[in-house]
Design a protein around this motif. Structure first.
Motif, PDB file in Angstrom:
ATOM      1  N   ALA A 468     -64.324 -10.848  31.918  1.00 37.13           N
ATOM      2  CA  ALA A 468     -63.573 -10.193  32.986  1.00 37.13           C
ATOM      3  C   ALA A 468     -62.096 -10.512  32.792  1.00 37.13           C
ATOM      4  O   ALA A 468     -61.696 -11.684  32.815  1.00 37.13           O
ATOM      5  N   LEU A 469     -61.290  -9.465  32.596  1.00 38.77           N
ATOM      6  CA  LEU A 469     -59.859  -9.644  32.345  1.00 38.77           C
ATOM      7  C   LEU A 469     -59.073  -9.542  33.644  1.00 38.77           C
ATOM      8  O   LEU A 469     -59.458  -8.806  34.565  1.00 38.77           O
ATOM      9  N   ASP A 470     -57.977 -10.240  33.698  1.00 38.88           N
ATOM     10  CA  ASP A 470     -57.107 -10.209  34.884  1.00 38.88           C
ATOM     11  C   ASP A 470     -56.114  -9.060  34.723  1.00 38.88           C
ATOM     12  O   ASP A 470     -54.964  -9.246  34.329  1.00 38.88           O
ATOM     13  N   PRO A 474     -59.063  -3.887  37.560  1.00 35.63           N
ATOM     14  CA  PRO A 474     -59.889  -4.847  36.822  1.00 35.63           C
ATOM     15  C   PRO A 474     -60.684  -4.149  35.733  1.00 35.63           C
ATOM     16  O   PRO A 474     -61.168  -3.029  35.911  1.00 35.63           O
ATOM     17  N   LYS A 475     -60.794  -4.803  34.589  1.00 36.20           N
ATOM     18  CA  LYS A 475     -61.581  -4.235  33.495  1.00 36.20           C
ATOM     19  C   LYS A 475     -62.144  -5.360  32.656  1.00 36.20           C
ATOM     20  O   LYS A 475     -61.598  -6.476  32.644  1.00 36.20           O
ATOM     21  N   PRO A 476     -63.222  -5.077  31.917  1.00 37.73           N
ATOM     22  CA  PRO A 476     -63.786  -6.109  31.056  1.00 37.73           C
ATOM     23  C   PRO A 476     -63.226  -6.017  29.650  1.00 37.73           C
ATOM     24  O   PRO A 476     -62.676  -4.998  29.236  1.00 37.73           O
ATOM     25  N   GLY A 477     -63.383  -7.104  28.904  1.00 35.50           N
ATOM     26  CA  GLY A 477     -63.100  -7.103  27.481  1.00 35.50           C
ATOM     27  C   GLY A 477     -64.377  -7.396  26.731  1.00 35.50           C
ATOM     28  O   GLY A 477     -65.090  -8.345  27.061  1.00 35.50           O
ATOM     29  N   PHE A 527     -64.132   0.998  23.093  1.00 36.70           N
ATOM     30  CA  PHE A 527     -63.130   0.070  23.606  1.00 36.70           C
ATOM     31  C   PHE A 527     -63.557  -1.365  23.317  1.00 36.70           C
ATOM     32  O   PHE A 527     -64.661  -1.787  23.671  1.00 36.70           O
ATOM     33  N   LEU A 528     -62.651  -2.108  22.700  1.00 33.70           N
ATOM     34  CA  LEU A 528     -62.841  -3.527  22.437  1.00 33.70           C
ATOM     35  C   LEU A 528     -61.653  -4.278  23.026  1.00 33.70           C
ATOM     36  O   LEU A 528     -60.744  -3.677  23.603  1.00 33.70           O
ATOM     37  N   CYS A 529     -61.665  -5.590  22.845  1.00 32.56           N
ATOM     38  CA  CYS A 529     -60.600  -6.424  23.413  1.00 32.56           C
ATOM     39  C   CYS A 529     -60.046  -7.339  22.329  1.00 32.56           C
ATOM     40  O   CYS A 529     -60.801  -7.860  21.490  1.00 32.56           O
ATOM     41  N   GLU A 530     -58.733  -7.536  22.341  1.00 36.43           N
ATOM     42  CA  GLU A 530     -58.105  -8.472  21.410  1.00 36.43           C
ATOM     43  C   GLU A 530     -58.519  -9.907  21.782  1.00 36.43           C
ATOM     44  O   GLU A 530     -58.397 -10.307  22.941  1.00 36.43           O
ATOM     45  N   PRO A 531     -59.005 -10.682  20.830  1.00 38.05           N
ATOM     46  CA  PRO A 531     -59.444 -12.060  21.143  1.00 38.05           C
ATOM     47  C   PRO A 531     -58.353 -12.917  21.777  1.00 38.05           C
ATOM     48  O   PRO A 531     -58.658 -13.833  22.546  1.00 38.05           O
ATOM     49  N   ALA A 532     -57.090 -12.622  21.494  1.00 40.44           N
ATOM     50  CA  ALA A 532     -56.004 -13.444  22.050  1.00 40.44           C
ATOM     51  C   ALA A 532     -55.965 -13.389  23.566  1.00 40.44           C
ATOM     52  O   ALA A 532     -55.352 -14.258  24.205  1.00 40.44           O
ATOM     53  N   ALA A 533     -56.601 -12.396  24.189  1.00 39.76           N
ATOM     54  CA  ALA A 533     -56.578 -12.272  25.645  1.00 39.76           C
ATOM     55  C   ALA A 533     -57.690 -13.055  26.322  1.00 39.76           C
ATOM     56  O   ALA A 533     -57.756 -13.087  27.560  1.00 39.76           O
ATOM     57  N   PRO A 535     -58.628 -16.516  26.280  1.00 41.87           N
ATOM     58  CA  PRO A 535     -58.444 -17.824  26.937  1.00 41.87           C
ATOM     59  C   PRO A 535     -58.137 -17.657  28.422  1.00 41.87           C
ATOM     60  O   PRO A 535     -57.215 -16.955  28.814  1.00 41.87           O
ATOM     61  N   GLY A 536     -58.944 -18.291  29.262  1.00 44.26           N
ATOM     62  CA  GLY A 536     -58.783 -18.199  30.704  1.00 44.26           C
ATOM     63  C   GLY A 536     -59.565 -17.076  31.346  1.00 44.26           C
ATOM     64  O   GLY A 536     -59.701 -17.038  32.580  1.00 44.26           O
ATOM     65  N   ALA A 537     -60.077 -16.104  30.538  1.00 47.72           N
ATOM     66  CA  ALA A 537     -60.870 -15.015  31.100  1.00 47.72           C
ATOM     67  C   ALA A 537     -62.288 -15.493  31.385  1.00 47.72           C
ATOM     68  O   ALA A 537     -62.838 -16.340  30.671  1.00 47.72           O
ATOM     69  N   GLU A 538     -62.901 -14.954  32.444  1.00 46.06           N
ATOM     70  CA  GLU A 538     -64.251 -15.354  32.836  1.00 46.06           C
ATOM     71  C   GLU A 538     -65.276 -14.693  31.920  1.00 46.06           C
ATOM     72  O   GLU A 538     -65.264 -13.481  31.723  1.00 46.06           O
ATOM     73  N   ASP A 539     -66.166 -15.490  31.365  1.00 51.43           N
ATOM     74  CA  ASP A 539     -67.251 -14.976  30.533  1.00 51.43           C
ATOM     75  C   ASP A 539     -68.345 -14.424  31.447  1.00 51.43           C
ATOM     76  O   ASP A 539     -68.959 -15.163  32.208  1.00 51.43           O
ATOM     77  N   ILE A 540     -68.570 -13.125  31.409  1.00 48.26           N
ATOM     78  CA  ILE A 540     -69.559 -12.497  32.295  1.00 48.26           C
ATOM     79  C   ILE A 540     -70.694 -11.878  31.481  1.00 48.26           C
ATOM     80  O   ILE A 540     -71.385 -10.967  31.939  1.00 48.26           O
ATOM     81  N   THR A 541     -70.902 -12.407  30.274  1.00 46.84           N
ATOM     82  CA  THR A 541     -71.925 -11.851  29.390  1.00 46.84           C
ATOM     83  C   THR A 541     -73.291 -11.837  30.059  1.00 46.84           C
ATOM     84  O   THR A 541     -74.080 -10.894  29.867  1.00 46.84           O
ATOM     85  N   ALA A 542     -73.591 -12.840  30.854  1.00 43.40           N
ATOM     86  CA  ALA A 542     -74.912 -12.926  31.480  1.00 43.40           C
ATOM     87  C   ALA A 542     -75.182 -11.747  32.406  1.00 43.40           C
ATOM     88  O   ALA A 542     -76.354 -11.415  32.664  1.00 43.40           O
TER      89      ALA A 542
END
Length: 553
Positions: A468-470, A474-477, A527-533, A535-542
């Motif tokens: 979950a990106l800030d 709101p959008k996911p990465g 759509f993918l996300c740059e890994p640099a974003a 750190p600090g993002a919530e892992d919502i894979t579950a």
């Protein structure tokens, strides 16, 4: 625009080689000496090498013979009318400023009076595919020059359909804005209040790029679009009257392609459009043709009339005696019919029609020149009287000859028409989405506005993690990982290739577009996300997918 790696000079040389090879002298009224065109091209190469932004560098174009090109006679298809302009018409000047090289002026139905391409003392322009058939007019030479690959783009004019009928007959794109959007200064008028400068090109994107260059800024924003899928007014084939054999089926197939791409089709009554179309030549509006060149035609007729096409002269001279009260009556009737026509369109994004009704031979036109022309303009004649813009695009072939359809819309909606035209002319591309672009999510409208269509729900292969990106909204990465990945649920959409490019150009950091592996092993852009974003993002894979995360914060 298509550009040549070797630059503008090489493109000019190849153009003149092609002109010699196809041997279609009737296309041109005045063709510039090759050395002169190469010298201009060399200056363009120098400017480009110096870093100047020239979006049309490496292209060549042609200009209809009723539009001023400095240094070439403007004839309007009548040698006795010719004059030598001191400057380019604004539309020509804007294309030249963007880096294109004008090769010459092209043949036309005299004084832009006709949809056939045969009414010219410079010769009848033959169709690019069948020399026994007409090219369409009045912008005949411009359309055929593009279709045969002599030039990359061409300017025409369009009063009754002259920028659209020849496009349909020659398998290319013809685009015109509503009257008033492109300056008509330096254009010999046909009906000055209705005339439009139009563009011919081989692709929708090329035509749109050229129109943006020649058009004035929009005086008012385009009408707001209601949300939802594309809405196309597509009258049932039974409403279209008599068409050439196979054309009703080809039109229906084009409508079906739009529906398959996610557009909502609706029927409409063509009666007000048909009545307006008939008014263009049968009503008082034709008197404006006499106001433009009538005194010249009268004087030349009394002299010897040798340089006049008899059909054109007859149409123009007959308009001299239309009484003024009839014009005022027709203006009132047009206002009434415009209200009816626009009510029929309602909130539709465009009206889909065959561009014309048949493709006659030269012999058929010669047997009934006025009647043949009237049949050709049934669907095109109304657009300018109603203040509409339009694009004509190829829609397959019938009996080996091009078949074309036309999309017509309110003034200022050229971009919408272009997006719809791409659904007919360009294969769609697929895009996997996993967050704010999902159906019902805040950014889904970006996909639908670009002609996107939902295909199916999908899952990725088990090699991704979701964060979950800030961001706002709101959008996911989604990120591919070497270990600890899982399948993520999303959607697969289709949209025109140009739409995907538009989306990519506006994609905000940290989002990226890249190949996504689906559960069935195939890969598709997504759509993918740059890994640099991360750190600090919530892992919502579950959660397994974005919607589940939103419902269980």
């Amino acid at each position: 625009m298509s550009t040549a790696p070797a630059g503008a000079v090489e493109r000019v040389r190849r153009a003149y080689e092609r002109i010699a090879a196809v041997d279609r002298p009737e296309v041109w009224i005045d063709l510039r000496p090759q050395a002169e065109a190469e010298a201009e091209a060399a200056r363009i190469d120098d400017r480009a090498a110096a870093g100047e932004h020239l979006p049309l560098a490496g292209t060549v174009c042609a200009v209809k013979g009723n539009i001023d090109v400095a240094g070439l006679p403007t004839t309007a298809g009548c040698p006795d009318y010719a004059y030598l302009p001191e400057r380019d018409a604004p539309a020509v000047a804007r294309l030249r400023a963007a880096g294109t090289v004008v090769l010459g002026t092209t043949n036309l139905d005299q004084f832009a009076t006709g949809l056939v391409g045969t009414r010219s003392p410079y010769g009848a322009v033959r169709n690019a595919f069948d020399p026994e058939r007409i090219s369409g007019g009045s912008s005949s030479g411009s359309a055929v020059a593009v279709a045969l690959g002599l030039v990359d783009l061409a300017l025409g004019t369009d009063t009754a359909g002259s920028g659209r009928v020849p496009a349909a007959f020659n398998g290319i794109v013809g685009l015109k804005a509503a009257p008033g959007r492109v300056p008509t200064e330096g254009v010999v008028p046909a009906c000055a209040s209705l005339d439009c400068v139009s563009v011919f090109a081989r692709t929708v994107g090329e035509a749109e790029a050229a129109l943006r260059l020649v058009a004035d800024p929009a005086p008012v924003p385009p009408p707001a679009r209601h949300p939802g899928p594309w809405r196309i007014a597509a009258p049932d084939a039974a409403r279209l009257g008599t068409l050439a054999d196979g054309w009703a089926e080809a039109y229906t197939a084009a409508a079906d392609r739009l529906a398959a791409a996610g557009a909502e089709l609706r029927d409409l009554d063509l009666a007000p459009f048909d009545t307006v179309a008939a008014m263009l030549y049968q009503g008082a509006f034709v008197a404006e043709r006499y106001a433009a060149v009538g005194e010249f035609v009268d004087a030349l007729t009394e002299k010897d009339g040798a340089g006049l096409d008899p059909v054109v002269a007859g149409i123009i001279r007959a308009a001299r005696d239309i009484p003024a009260h009839r014009l005022y009556g027709d203006l009132a009737e047009l206002a009434r019919l415009r209200d009816l026509a626009l009510a029929e369109l309602g909130d539709a994004d465009a009206l889909l029609l065959p561009t014309t009704t048949w493709h006659p031979t030269f012999a058929e036109v010669a047997a009934d020149p006025v009647g043949s022309n009237a049949r050709l303009g049934r669907f095109t004649n109304s657009a300018n009287l109603l203040g509409l813009c339009a694009i004509a695009v190829p829609a397959g072939t019938v009996d080996g000859l091009p078949f074309g359809v036309m999309l017509v819309g309110p003034a200022g909606t050229e971009e919408r028409l272009g997006a719809l035209a791409r659904l007919l002319t360009e294969p769609p591309v697929r895009l996997a989405v996993f967050g704010a672009h999902l159906t019902g999510q805040p950014l889904n409208g970006q996909l639908t506005a670009l002609g996107g269509r939902f295909c199916t729900a999908v899952r990725t292969g088990p090699v991704y993690r979701l964060y979950a990106l800030d961001t706002v909204p709101p959008k996911p990465g989604i990120v591919r990982v070497d270990e600890g990945g899982t399948a993520v649920a999303g959607e697969l959409w289709e949209l025109p290739a140009a739409g995907l490019g538009t989306l990519l150009a506006a994609l905000p950091h940290p989002m990226a577009l890249g190949p996504v592996q689906l559960a069935d092993g195939t890969r598709t852009p997504g759509f993918l996300c740059e890994p640099a974003a991360l750190p600090g993002a919530e892992d919502i894979t579950a959660s397994g997918d974005w919607r589940t995360h939103l419902s269980n914060p």
